[in-house]
Every structure is written in structure tokens, then in C-alpha cells.
Scaffold this active site. Structure first.
Site, PDB file in Angstrom:
ATOM      1  N   THR A 380     -21.316  31.289  17.911  1.00 57.45           N
ATOM      2  CA  THR A 380     -20.830  32.443  17.142  1.00 57.45           C
ATOM      3  C   THR A 380     -20.928  33.574  18.137  1.00 57.45           C
ATOM      4  O   THR A 380     -21.705  33.501  19.095  1.00 57.45           O
ATOM      5  CB  THR A 380     -21.731  32.737  15.901  1.00 57.45           C
ATOM      6  OG1 THR A 380     -21.578  31.685  14.971  1.00 57.45           O
ATOM      7  CG2 THR A 380     -21.384  34.054  15.215  1.00 57.45           C
ATOM      8  N   ASP A 422     -20.935  24.550   6.807  1.00 55.86           N
ATOM      9  CA  ASP A 422     -21.703  25.641   6.178  1.00 55.86           C
ATOM     10  C   ASP A 422     -21.723  25.544   4.652  1.00 55.86           C
ATOM     11  O   ASP A 422     -22.422  26.302   3.986  1.00 55.86           O
ATOM     12  CB  ASP A 422     -21.181  27.013   6.624  1.00 55.86           C
ATOM     13  CG  ASP A 422     -21.822  27.451   7.939  1.00 55.86           C
ATOM     14  OD1 ASP A 422     -22.813  26.825   8.358  1.00 55.86           O
ATOM     15  OD2 ASP A 422     -21.335  28.420   8.546  1.00 55.86           O
ATOM     16  N   GLY A 473     -26.456  31.400  13.939  1.00 60.83           N
ATOM     17  CA  GLY A 473     -26.588  30.653  12.689  1.00 60.83           C
ATOM     18  C   GLY A 473     -27.578  31.337  11.758  1.00 60.83           C
ATOM     19  O   GLY A 473     -27.510  32.550  11.506  1.00 60.83           O
TER      20      GLY A 473
HETATM   21  N1  GLY Z   1     -21.384  29.372  11.025  1.00 59.22           N
HETATM   22  C1  GLY Z   1     -22.506  30.226  11.058  1.00 59.22           C
HETATM   23  C2  GLY Z   1     -22.478  31.224   9.963  1.00 59.22           C
HETATM   24  O1  GLY Z   1     -21.431  31.462   9.388  1.00 59.22           O
HETATM   25  O2  GLY Z   1     -23.474  31.783   9.630  1.00 59.22           O
END
Ligand code: GLY
Length: 570
Positions: A380, A422, A473
Site C-alpha cells: 500500500t 480484505d 495493512g
Molecule cells: N488492503 C489494506 C487495507 O485496505 O487496509
């Protein structure tokens, strides 16, 4: 008396050397950009200098990172953009991915009802309908000032002419090559079939340049319809996925209302559901506000305990209540209220160890069945932008896992996300961040999966004082939290606030993760004696942040040193 005076003098001396040692490297009066890659920073600065505002620059940065940072920068993923316009408007653009219409609640379970490992992580079934292109278009249409063609130009040039590969990217491309035996297009595009780019090599992405040009020319239609959409669907089908042309055509970015809280006289504006980030951040701050953290030593056992206990309570709530607000009623106002925090603390004071079971919204037998594991490596990426008018953008977007699903769209040169992980594949079973979810985050067609992304803007009397966010995350929320505590409670200068070691607790597993050198042996020992468990982690987050400079006015940019980020201002 004499001893006290000596202590004071030593403290003053230490404080002044410490303050000088942490003076910022990046300062700008008119604009500031902090992002993972230098090329992306330059793309944004180019747009600001051409008269674009922070939103125009943010869109340029996002498209540039889609070229230079394939681990997380993307057009095949999604994310959240938080905007504070100088005229007072507060905006949250949700361009989170959605579940394809053919998705089923139990699509990742075997005939015994058990989760099939990695089915929601790698391959076609892991892919959510991408949101980035629609999100950037919405930002530009509603809050930008320049044309799409102008803001995408730097990214197209980077893809077409290439850019110099960093040491870090080279290592990541090598990693990608090693894990993509079953993904030949990914190996071809990103790793040149094994002859992947070394540090200093020029990395050209002709297929991606073609895709970006189609988006530049046709906007959403250039991505969600026509040849790109057809290639997305046929690639996903090759990898046993279920996405259709209609899924792409029907995708819509959403304008949401930011969540707002206060902490010690500062206003905290952050991301609402489908991200849990803003609610969780404000919830933890509410719990901590009257706990006197500023009177406790930074990272002392008493301070760590209070923060961990507050995190435990809020992550437990997260698992029960949060999901896509278009599908379930999320009690947002309740969860971010000071009254709720007060009630939570009446039952669970923050100066005592509470097992995660004891604060759980789950029954004892459900708790027993939870598998506790935590897989590392959280990609991310976050970037922050401010302009000379005082507009500010905090943007976090992602492919989820490093390089997403590992599926590259045939002939179009971009990776697809694995954001379906998720969702709660099965309520009670953790996803790859070890996060446990409930029915609120169960899979449904067209639903958005819960996120932890926490783009945040801190204000004082309506004026921006910092633009914050992070990848990581489940650790995103606690990374942003620590920036706020470091600056507001501990009055750290920005560079120190970002670089100081972090720790993290997320209710389950009941473990305090900490960065190397982050906690003293005495602190750990004293907390272990009370029941806490500790585990060291290599790094937590990459908080690319901007701070208002109260000395000269203007902006201080702080790239997080953990993953080699960059900044630029003027
Ligand atoms: N994929 C990590 C988040 O959306 O928190």
C-alpha cells in the site's frame, strides 16, 4: 536546588541539540509533496508549478506511482483520497474496489466450510473491481483545475521513456520474479523473464504507456470499457476469476463524508467506512485523551500499556461493527463519540492488562476457533500534497498484497489487486493481516471490502497543521495514531515524530509488535510480568507526511526513512 538547576540546564541543552538534529530537510512555502518515489514527487511538483492545485498534483502523483512503484502504486487497485480545500470544504473520495457481481459469501471455502489458503490472495478470484481510475477522475472533475491530459503527462512519459530503477525496486522485481512461476505475463512485463532491471537500469513499460494514453484520452471509458476492460476480463478469466465487463462498466467512485474528531484542541479529519481507519483512529484518540500521556515518558511501560489497551478495545469493535456503509448500518457517530469511549473505559480501564478474550464481541467458542496468525509484508502506499492556496490532499491507495494478485493484464502492462482478501472470507477467520471480521464485512456482490487505510488531516481552528497517512495493512491505523501522539503529546519535531520506532497491537493476535530498538528491555519485562506478549517486527508503516511550519510558515515534508521515500517543495 543546585542539582535541579544542573538537571534543567542539561535538559535544555539536550533539547536544543535534539531540535537542531531533527530540523527538516524539505521545506516549501508554496507547495510540498511527499511520496514513495522521487519521480512521483517531481510529477506532482511539475503540476503545481504549472498552476495546478493540490488535487491536480495528487492525481499526477498517483498516476506516476502507478508506473514507478508497481508493488502498490496502481491503476488496477483502489484507495481513498481525503481533501481539505482552502475554502473549508472537507471531502472523502472512496475509490475502494468492489466485489464482482458473481461473488458469493462462501467463495473461498472448501466443502467442509474451511478457508482455502491463498484463494483470496493470488489469481483471478482475488481481484476486486478496480477503483483508482474512477477515483482520480472524480477528484479531478470535482476539485481539480487542470485537464486529465495535463496531469497524466508526467506518468505517460515515465512509462514510455522509462526511469532509473532504485536498489529497492530492483530487489522487489527479483522477489516478484521468484514468486510468479504461474504468472508468465507478470514475469515478462516486470522481470523481463528473469533478466530483471538492476539498480540504475532504465525501466520502460510500453504496454502501460499505451494503457495510460487510453485513459488520458477517454477517461473512465478508456479503462472501464473498450479494449482495456476486455483485456482485464479475459485475463481474469484465464486465472479462474469471475469479473465481467458489466462489473467494470458499473464501477463508481463515491463521495463520502469524512469522519471528524477532536484531540486536545486539534481537529482530526479522517476516512469513513468502508475504511475502518478514521473511526478506529478517532476511537483510540478518544480513549487516550484524558489519560495524561503527556505526563508519562514516551514509550514508558505505563504509556505503552494505555495505548495498547485502547487499541485492543477499538480493534475488537472494528471486527464486529465495520463494513461497507452501503450494505450495513455502521454506528459511526456512536463509535467516534467521546461518550462511547467513556463507557468503554468504565468497563476496561487502560492501566490494567485485559486479555483480548475479555473485551471480545465474540463468544468463547468462537474465540477458540480463531486461528491466530500474522503474515508480514504489507504494501500500500501513502502520499501527501499541499499547495500555495492551502488545499491539502492525503491519499492512500493499494493493490493490497505486494504486487497484488500477481496477475498482469495481458498486453496492457498493469497488475490487478487482491483486495478480495480484505473481506471476511469466513467470519472469525483472520485475513492475511491477521484481522478478524464479522458478518458486517462478509462478501456480497458489488460490496466494498473493509479497509484500514487512514488518510488523515489534522487541523487547528480549521487550518491544516499536518497531512498524515501510511501503508501497512492493519498497522496503518496505529502508525497514524503514533504520529499524532508524538507531535501533540510529546511535542516531537516532525522528523523525529516520523522516524521514532513504532509498536502495534490489534486485539488479535494478543501480541504487541515493535520495531527494533523501539522498546527498552525494562519496559518489555515490566509489561510481560503483567501478561503482555511482545514480538519484534522489521518495520511498521511508511508515513509520508507534511507539517505546517509554525516558525516561518510554509510546509515541512517528511518522507518516512523506513522504505526510502522522497519529498520535494518549493
Ligand atoms: N488492503 C489494506 C487495507 O485496505 O487496509
Amino acid at each position: 536546588m543546585k542539582q535541579n538547576l544542573t538537571r534543567l540546564l542539561i535538559a535544555l541543552l539536550l533539547f536544543s541539540t535534539h531540535a537542531i538534529a531533527h530540523q527538516p530537510t524539505f521545506y516549501g512555502r508554496e507547495g510540498m509533496i511527499v511520496a514513495h518515489d522521487q519521480e512521483a514527487v517531481e510529477a506532482g511538483l511539475e503540476i503545481l508549478k504549472k498552476g495546478g492545485n493540490a488535487v491536480d498534483a495528487a492525481v499526477a502523483v498517483a498516476y506516476a506511482l502507478a508506473v514507478t512503484h508497481p508493488q502498490a502504486g496502481n491503476i488496477g487497485g483502489g484507495g481513498f483520497m481525503l481533501i481539505k480545500m482552502a475554502d473549508g470544504r472537507q471531502i472523502a473520495i472512496d475509490y475502494r474496489e468492489t466485489a464482482p457481481a458473481k461473488s458469493l459469501r462462501d467463495m473461498y471455502l472448501d466443502e467442509n466450510g474451511d478457508v482455502i489458503p491463498y484463494k483470496s490472495v493470488f489469481g483471478g478470484l482475488a481481484v476486486g473491481v478496480p477503483g483508482t481510475v474512477a477515483g482520480m477522475q472524480m477528484a479531478l472533475d470535482e476539485y481539480g483545475t487542470l485537464s486529465r491530459k495535463k496531469v497524466m503527462k508526467p506518468a505517460i512519459k515515465l512509462a514510455q521513456k522509462g526511469f532509473k530503477v532504485s536498489y529497492q525496486l530492483s530487489r522487489n522485481l527479483e522477489y516478484l520474479y521468484n514468486v510468479t512461476e504461474s504468472f508468465p505475463e507478470t514475469r515478462r512485463v516486470f522481470a523481463n523473464n528473469g533478466n530483471f532491471s538492476k539498480p540504475g537500469d532504465r525501466f520502460i513499460q510500453a504496454d502501460l504507456a499505451k494503457t495510460l494514453k487510453l485513459i488520458s484520452k477517454h477517461g473512465n471509458k478508456g479503462f472501464y470499457e473498450g479494449p482495456v476492460a476486455e483485456a482485464v476480463v479475459s485475463t481474469i478469466l484465464d486465472f479462474k476469476g469471475i469479473m465481467t465487463l458489466d462489473d467494470l462498466k458499473n464501477y463508481k467512485a463515491m463521495n463520502r463524508t469524512p469522519v471528524l474528531g477532536t484531540y486536545k484542541g486539534y481537529e482530526i479529519m479522517s476516512m469513513p467506512p468502508p475504511s475502518s481507519g478514521g473511526i478506529a483512529l478517532i476511537g483510540i484518540l478518544n480513549l487516550l485523551e484524558d489519560e495524561g500521556l503527556d505526563t508519562l515518558f514516551w514509550h514508558s511501560s505505563a504509556a505503552i500499556q494505555k495505548i495498547v489497551e485502547a487499541e485492543r478495545l477499538v480493534y475488537a469493535d472494528r471486527s464486529e461493527w465495520l463494513g461497507d456503509p452501503d450494505f450495513i448500518d455502521v454506528p459511526i457517530n456512536e463509535m467516534i463519540s467521546k461518550e462511547y469511549a467513556g463507557r468503554r473505559k468504565e468497563l476496561n480501564d487502560l492501566s490494567t492488562y485485559h486479555s483480548s478474550e475479555s473485551v471480545s464481541p465474540w463468544t468463547a467458542s468462537e474465540m477458540d476457533s480463531l486461528k491466530r496468525y500474522f503474515k508480514e509484508s504489507e504494501e500500500t502506499t501513502h502520499f501527501s500534497v499541499v499547495d500555495k492556496w492551502g488545499n491539502a490532499v492525503s491519499n492512500t491507495y493499494t493493490l493490497n498484497w505486494t504486487f497484488g494478485s500477481r496477475v498482469t493484464v495481458k498486453g496492457y502492462g498493469f497488475l490487478l489487486n487482491d483486495e478480495m482478501d480484505d473481506f471476511s472470507a469466513k467470519p472469525g477467520v483472520p485475513n492475511m493481516f491477521g484481522l478478524v471480521g464479522n458478518i458486517a464485512n462478509a462478501i456480497e456482490p458489488n460490496k466494498r471490502m473493509l479497509s484500514s487505510m487512514t488518510p488523515t488531516i489534522v487541523m487547528k481552528e480549521g487550518k491544516v497543521v499536518s497531512v498524515l497517512g501510511s501503508p501497512g495493512g492493519s498497522t496503518i491505523i496505529t502508525s497514524v495514531l503514533q504520529l499524532i501522539l508524538n507531535t501533540i503529546d510529546y511535542k516531537m519535531p516532525p522528523v523525529l515524530a516520523i522516524s521514532s520506532p513504532r509498536f502495534h497491537h490489534q486485539w488479535l493476535p494478543d501480541v504487541v509488535y515493535y520495531e527494533p530498538f523501539g522498546l527498552s528491555q525494562e519496559t518489555i519485562q515490566s509489561l510481560e510480568n503483567q501478561g503482555y506478549e511482545f514480538e519484534i517486527r522489521s518495520w511498521i508503516g511508511e508515513s509520508n507526511a507534511i507539517f505546517y511550519d509554525p516558525i516561518y510558515g510554509g510546509w515541512i515534508g517528511v518522507p518516512d526513512p523506513r522504505r526510502g521515500a522522497h519529498a520535494g517543495g518549493y
